[in-house]
Design a protein around this motif. Structure first.
Motif, PDB file in Angstrom:
ATOM      1  N   MET A 107      27.971 -40.737  95.816  1.00  0.00           N
ATOM      2  CA  MET A 107      28.994 -40.088  96.636  1.00  0.00           C
ATOM      3  C   MET A 107      30.280 -40.912  96.608  1.00  0.00           C
ATOM      4  SD  MET A 107      28.815 -39.035 100.650  1.00  0.00           S
ATOM      5  CE  MET A 107      30.175 -38.203 101.452  1.00  0.00           C
ATOM      6  N   VAL A 108      31.408 -40.225  96.513  1.00  0.00           N
ATOM      7  CA  VAL A 108      32.696 -40.906  96.490  1.00  0.00           C
ATOM      8  C   VAL A 108      33.313 -40.867  97.879  1.00  0.00           C
ATOM      9  CG1 VAL A 108      35.018 -40.877  95.542  1.00  0.00           C
ATOM     10  CG2 VAL A 108      33.070 -40.291  94.092  1.00  0.00           C
ATOM     11  N   ARG A 109      33.783 -41.991  98.342  1.00  0.00           N
ATOM     12  CA  ARG A 109      34.502 -42.043  99.615  1.00  0.00           C
ATOM     13  C   ARG A 109      35.892 -42.599  99.373  1.00  0.00           C
ATOM     14  NH1 ARG A 109      31.070 -41.169 103.849  1.00  0.00           N
ATOM     15  NH2 ARG A 109      28.853 -41.422 103.453  1.00  0.00           N
ATOM     16  N   TRP A 110      36.833 -42.158 100.195  1.00  0.00           N
ATOM     17  CA  TRP A 110      38.215 -42.623 100.062  1.00  0.00           C
ATOM     18  C   TRP A 110      38.486 -43.723 101.067  1.00  0.00           C
ATOM     19  CZ3 TRP A 110      36.722 -37.621  99.508  1.00  0.00           C
ATOM     20  CH2 TRP A 110      37.108 -36.997  98.322  1.00  0.00           C
ATOM     21  N   ALA A 111      39.203 -44.728 100.626  1.00  0.00           N
ATOM     22  CA  ALA A 111      39.694 -45.763 101.534  1.00  0.00           C
ATOM     23  C   ALA A 111      41.183 -45.563 101.709  1.00  0.00           C
ATOM     24  CB  ALA A 111      39.417 -47.153 100.970  1.00  0.00           C
ATOM     25  N   PRO A 144      31.245 -59.912  93.562  1.00  0.00           N
ATOM     26  CA  PRO A 144      30.032 -60.453  92.946  1.00  0.00           C
ATOM     27  C   PRO A 144      29.966 -60.049  91.478  1.00  0.00           C
ATOM     28  CG  PRO A 144      29.517 -58.519  94.261  1.00  0.00           C
ATOM     29  CD  PRO A 144      30.958 -58.842  94.524  1.00  0.00           C
ATOM     30  N   LEU A 145      29.365 -60.909  90.665  1.00  0.00           N
ATOM     31  CA  LEU A 145      29.264 -60.620  89.240  1.00  0.00           C
ATOM     32  C   LEU A 145      28.032 -59.777  88.961  1.00  0.00           C
ATOM     33  CD1 LEU A 145      30.299 -64.083  87.728  1.00  0.00           C
ATOM     34  CD2 LEU A 145      31.659 -61.998  87.941  1.00  0.00           C
ATOM     35  N   ALA A 146      27.852 -58.752  89.744  1.00  0.00           N
ATOM     36  CA  ALA A 146      26.722 -57.845  89.558  1.00  0.00           C
ATOM     37  C   ALA A 146      27.149 -56.689  88.664  1.00  0.00           C
ATOM     38  CB  ALA A 146      26.263 -57.313  90.917  1.00  0.00           C
ATOM     39  N   PRO A 147      26.254 -56.203  87.804  1.00  0.00           N
ATOM     40  CA  PRO A 147      26.616 -55.078  86.942  1.00  0.00           C
ATOM     41  C   PRO A 147      26.789 -53.800  87.751  1.00  0.00           C
ATOM     42  CG  PRO A 147      24.285 -55.574  86.734  1.00  0.00           C
ATOM     43  CD  PRO A 147      24.872 -56.652  87.584  1.00  0.00           C
ATOM     44  N   PHE A 148      27.722 -52.991  87.303  1.00  0.00           N
ATOM     45  CA  PHE A 148      27.986 -51.706  87.966  1.00  0.00           C
ATOM     46  C   PHE A 148      28.387 -50.701  86.907  1.00  0.00           C
ATOM     47  CE2 PHE A 148      31.285 -48.891  89.844  1.00  0.00           C
ATOM     48  CZ  PHE A 148      30.462 -48.167  90.688  1.00  0.00           C
ATOM     49  N   GLN A 176      23.879 -35.771  86.332  1.00  0.00           N
ATOM     50  CA  GLN A 176      23.215 -36.684  85.400  1.00  0.00           C
ATOM     51  C   GLN A 176      23.439 -38.153  85.741  1.00  0.00           C
ATOM     52  OE1 GLN A 176      24.744 -35.600  81.539  1.00  0.00           O
ATOM     53  NE2 GLN A 176      24.074 -33.468  81.751  1.00  0.00           N
ATOM     54  N   HIS A 177      24.530 -38.465  86.419  1.00  0.00           N
ATOM     55  CA  HIS A 177      24.906 -39.862  86.642  1.00  0.00           C
ATOM     56  C   HIS A 177      25.082 -40.133  88.134  1.00  0.00           C
ATOM     57  CE1 HIS A 177      25.442 -40.213  82.321  1.00  0.00           C
ATOM     58  NE2 HIS A 177      26.212 -39.134  82.351  1.00  0.00           N
ATOM     59  N   GLU A 178      24.813 -41.356  88.527  1.00  0.00           N
ATOM     60  CA  GLU A 178      24.820 -41.705  89.951  1.00  0.00           C
ATOM     61  C   GLU A 178      26.227 -41.915  90.493  1.00  0.00           C
ATOM     62  OE1 GLU A 178      22.742 -44.939  93.008  1.00  0.00           O
ATOM     63  OE2 GLU A 178      22.551 -45.174  90.815  1.00  0.00           O
ATOM     64  N   HIS A 179      27.051 -42.642  89.761  1.00  0.00           N
ATOM     65  CA  HIS A 179      28.377 -43.011  90.249  1.00  0.00           C
ATOM     66  C   HIS A 179      29.429 -42.349  89.361  1.00  0.00           C
ATOM     67  CE1 HIS A 179      25.958 -46.755  91.494  1.00  0.00           C
ATOM     68  NE2 HIS A 179      26.069 -45.963  92.547  1.00  0.00           N
ATOM     69  N   VAL A 200      32.706 -46.213  95.693  1.00  0.00           N
ATOM     70  CA  VAL A 200      31.664 -45.604  94.859  1.00  0.00           C
ATOM     71  C   VAL A 200      30.514 -46.585  94.723  1.00  0.00           C
ATOM     72  CG1 VAL A 200      31.139 -44.506  92.656  1.00  0.00           C
ATOM     73  CG2 VAL A 200      33.467 -44.417  93.568  1.00  0.00           C
ATOM     74  N   GLY A 201      29.388 -46.230  95.235  1.00  0.00           N
ATOM     75  CA  GLY A 201      28.217 -47.107  95.122  1.00  0.00           C
ATOM     76  C   GLY A 201      28.441 -48.471  95.712  1.00  0.00           C
ATOM     77  N   GLY A 202      29.220 -48.545  96.760  1.00  0.00           N
ATOM     78  CA  GLY A 202      29.510 -49.819  97.396  1.00  0.00           C
ATOM     79  C   GLY A 202      30.620 -50.608  96.735  1.00  0.00           C
ATOM     80  N   GLU A 203      31.211 -50.076  95.675  1.00  0.00           N
ATOM     81  CA  GLU A 203      32.309 -50.735  94.975  1.00  0.00           C
ATOM     82  C   GLU A 203      33.621 -50.026  95.288  1.00  0.00           C
ATOM     83  OE1 GLU A 203      32.026 -53.436  93.056  1.00  0.00           O
ATOM     84  OE2 GLU A 203      29.836 -53.544  93.265  1.00  0.00           O
ATOM     85  N   ARG A 204      34.680 -50.803  95.431  1.00  0.00           N
ATOM     86  CA  ARG A 204      36.008 -50.221  95.659  1.00  0.00           C
ATOM     87  C   ARG A 204      36.777 -50.157  94.343  1.00  0.00           C
ATOM     88  NH1 ARG A 204      39.362 -52.588 100.418  1.00  0.00           N
ATOM     89  NH2 ARG A 204      38.969 -54.586  99.368  1.00  0.00           N
TER      90      ARG A 204
END
Length: 575
Positions: free
Chosen positions: A1-5, A23-27, A76-79, A177-181
């Motif tokens: 789900m997409v949210r607007w800031a 964080p250097l986590a893959p996205f 088909q895709h999450e983000h 998106v998925g906790g990422e801005r």
């Protein structure tokens, strides 16, 4: 789900905003996108595609298929971000008749996350754009962020800015998106929009690079590390900006109608790989994508981030074809066979049903019969014996009015297909007058080259295998013609209308000429124009030439018989 800031609110926090360390986590982010659909809502029924030595005519695209494909990618895709890179409107009867309502309703079937303003969004001035954006915002279930960081309507003057500059659009937005801005900045092509479209005189367009730098910094000050550009500035300029800007991760573009991906084997000319990968000013990867034109391709850009940097990118353009296309076509890489979305197809059918009635809408009145003669003077008394073609003269005048920066217009005799009868003029009449799928193009051409191409056109018109449909008719330009003179000497007294009156056309001066895309390809003997096109001196406006006549007729209201024609003196052989 997409949210607007919050977008603009962050501008007031720039000074004291602390930077966050991502964080250097893959996205993984999917960007599904289109651009330049230009009111092309119906499928293209006979697109030529090649498989080996075999050619096929295939139904491609249509906005109901665009809706279906974008929905499929969301499933088909999450983000997923779903983006439109501008020039949604102008180009077909759907815009001419419905003034953007049909496009807005179909776009709301997608519910794009963001839409960038393109130059053709301004073709009917700031007021026309406001009407389109009002339609786009009418859906209760859809919110599309409209972006244009470098567009500056005058506050209190422009219909787009009655209270603030940002009444109808924003410079950027921030998605969650998925906790990422993810920050996204919108850019329109500045000089072209100001000079080739019809924005209000007080609406200004800032430099794209300078604007992008400013808002990238604004996003960074808010701790945003993942940054994209949604641009309508042409593929070559996307490549340039990517190299000169810091922190940019991806660019979704438009305006140049660029087809990316390996389509050459199918008979479609590609301009580069999908996605195109370059390095930004920081030396980091930037992924650039565009999705051709006219509701035929949906782009699927796959971005893999490591922290705030793009680690890798891929994806593909989807050339949309009918689910009934031959299996040989459906099995091709980059080709996606898909049925139209049912709800979008039903909505489109309702607009189609209205077209036959609404095209009979009166747009102007023709004061007296405007006759048509491809080459030479009129032979019918009611048309005015000895006059040149009135139908061609008003068409050329309309072309010139559609390109305010052009010095003159030229049109071939065969491009106008009927005369105009006295009385009411309808939209249907205009499309019978100019029935082909031509657009207006602007050409940078010297005075010497103008004479050369006029001589080419007339030589073709007089040749045994040629056609008098090549004969030139114009506005803002005039000349004498002697058919009995030697080839290369048949045109004389070339003049151009300026603010100071008629001036002799200078051989070494470069002029801007507006004509139709058919001639710009070198057809009808106008060979030099094809050479100029190869040299990059031809710019397609993507304005349908019949629509330009409709727009001019609406403003003119009463169309009178022209007082003058481009051919001042016409001398037949042995005359």
């Amino acid at each position: 789900m997409v949210r607007w800031a919050a977008g603009l609110a962050g501008l007031f926090l720039l000074a004291g905003c602390a930077q966050s360390t991502a964080p250097l986590a893959p996205f993984q982010l999917t960007v599904a996108h289109i651009n330049d659909h230009h009111s092309n809502l119906l499928p293209h029924e006979a697109t030529q595609l090649r498989v080996g030595e075999q050619s096929y005519e295939v139904e491609t695209g249509g906005f109901a298929r665009v809706v279906a494909q974008l929905q499929a990618l969301r499933q088909q895709h999450e983000h997923v971000l779903t983006l439109h890179a501008g020039d949604a409107i102008t180009g077909t009867l759907f815009y001419t008749v419905f003034n953007g309502a049909a496009d807005a309703d179909l776009m709301n079937e997608v519910c794009f996350d963001a839409f960038a303003l393109g130059n053709h969004e301004f073709d009917n001035g700031d007021k026309g754009l406001r009407e389109f954006l009002n339609h786009l915002s009418m859906s209760d279930s859809c919110r599309t962020e409209v972006l244009a960081a470098n567009v500056k309507p005058e506050v209190g003057v422009s219909p787009l800015a009655q209270k603030t500059r940002w009444d109808y659009f924003q410079p950027y937005t921030i998605f969650s998106v998925g906790g990422e801005r993810i920050g996204l900045i919108g850019l329109d092509i500045a000089v072209k929009t100001k000079n080739s479209s019809q924005p209000d005189a007080t609406t200004l367009f800032a430099d794209e690079l300078t604007t992008a730098r400013y808002y990238i910094n604004a996003l960074q000050q808010q701790g945003i590390g993942k940054i994209g550009l949604l641009t309508h500035i042409q593929y070559k300029n996307d490549l340039r900006l990517a190299a000169e800007l810091p922190a940019v991760d991806f660019i979704i573009g438009g305006d140049s109608h660029t087809l990316l991906g390996d389509f050459d084997a199918y008979g479609l000319a590609s301009d580069g790989p999908y996605p195109t990968k370059v390095l930004n000013r920081d030396g980091d990867l930037v992924c650039i994508a565009q999705a051709w034109q006219y509701s035929q391709v949906v782009g699927e850009l796959q971005l893999r981030f490591a922290g705030d940097r793009v680690q890798s990118c891929g994806g593909q353009p989807h050339l949309l074809v009918s689910e009934n296309a031959p299996q040989e076509i459906q099995q091709l890489p980059l080709v996606t066979a898909i049925a139209p979305d049912a709800d979008a197809a039903t909505l489109l059918e309702s607009y189609e049903a209205e077209l036959s009635t609404l095209t009979q809408t009166q747009i102007a009145v023709v004061e007296q019969r405007l006759c048509m003669e491809r080459m030479g003077p009129m032979q019918v008394e009611d048309c005015g014996l000895g006059r040149q073609s009135d139908a061609h003269a008003v068409v050329a005048k309309a072309f010139l009015a559609s390109a305010p920066q052009a010095d003159f217009a030229l049109q071939n005799g065969g491009g106008v297909r009927t005369e105009l009868s006295a009385g009411p003029l309808t939209i249907a009449d205009a499309y019978q007058l100019l029935p082909f799928a031509n657009t207006l193009v602007e050409i940078q051409i010297t005075g010497a080259e103008v004479k050369q191409v006029l001589e080419q056109a007339l030589a073709y018109a007089l040749s045994e295998s040629g056609s008098d449909g090549a004969y030139p008719h114009g506005a803002g330009i005039r000349f004498d013609v002697d058919l009995g003179a030697e080839q290369g000497e048949r045109f004389s007294q070339l003049q151009v209308l300026t603010d100071d009156g008629w001036q002799v056309m200078a051989d070494d001066r470069t002029y801007t000429m507006v004509t139709n895309s058919f001639l710009a390809s070198g057809s009808d003997g106008w060979h030099l124009l094809a050479e100029l096109k190869r040299e990059g001196k031809v710019q397609d406006t993507y304005v349908n030439y019949a629509q330009s006549f409709v727009d001019w007729a609406r403003k003119t209201k009463l169309i009178k018989r022209p007082e003058a024609h481009s051919t001042q003196r016409f001398k037949a052989p042995q005359q």
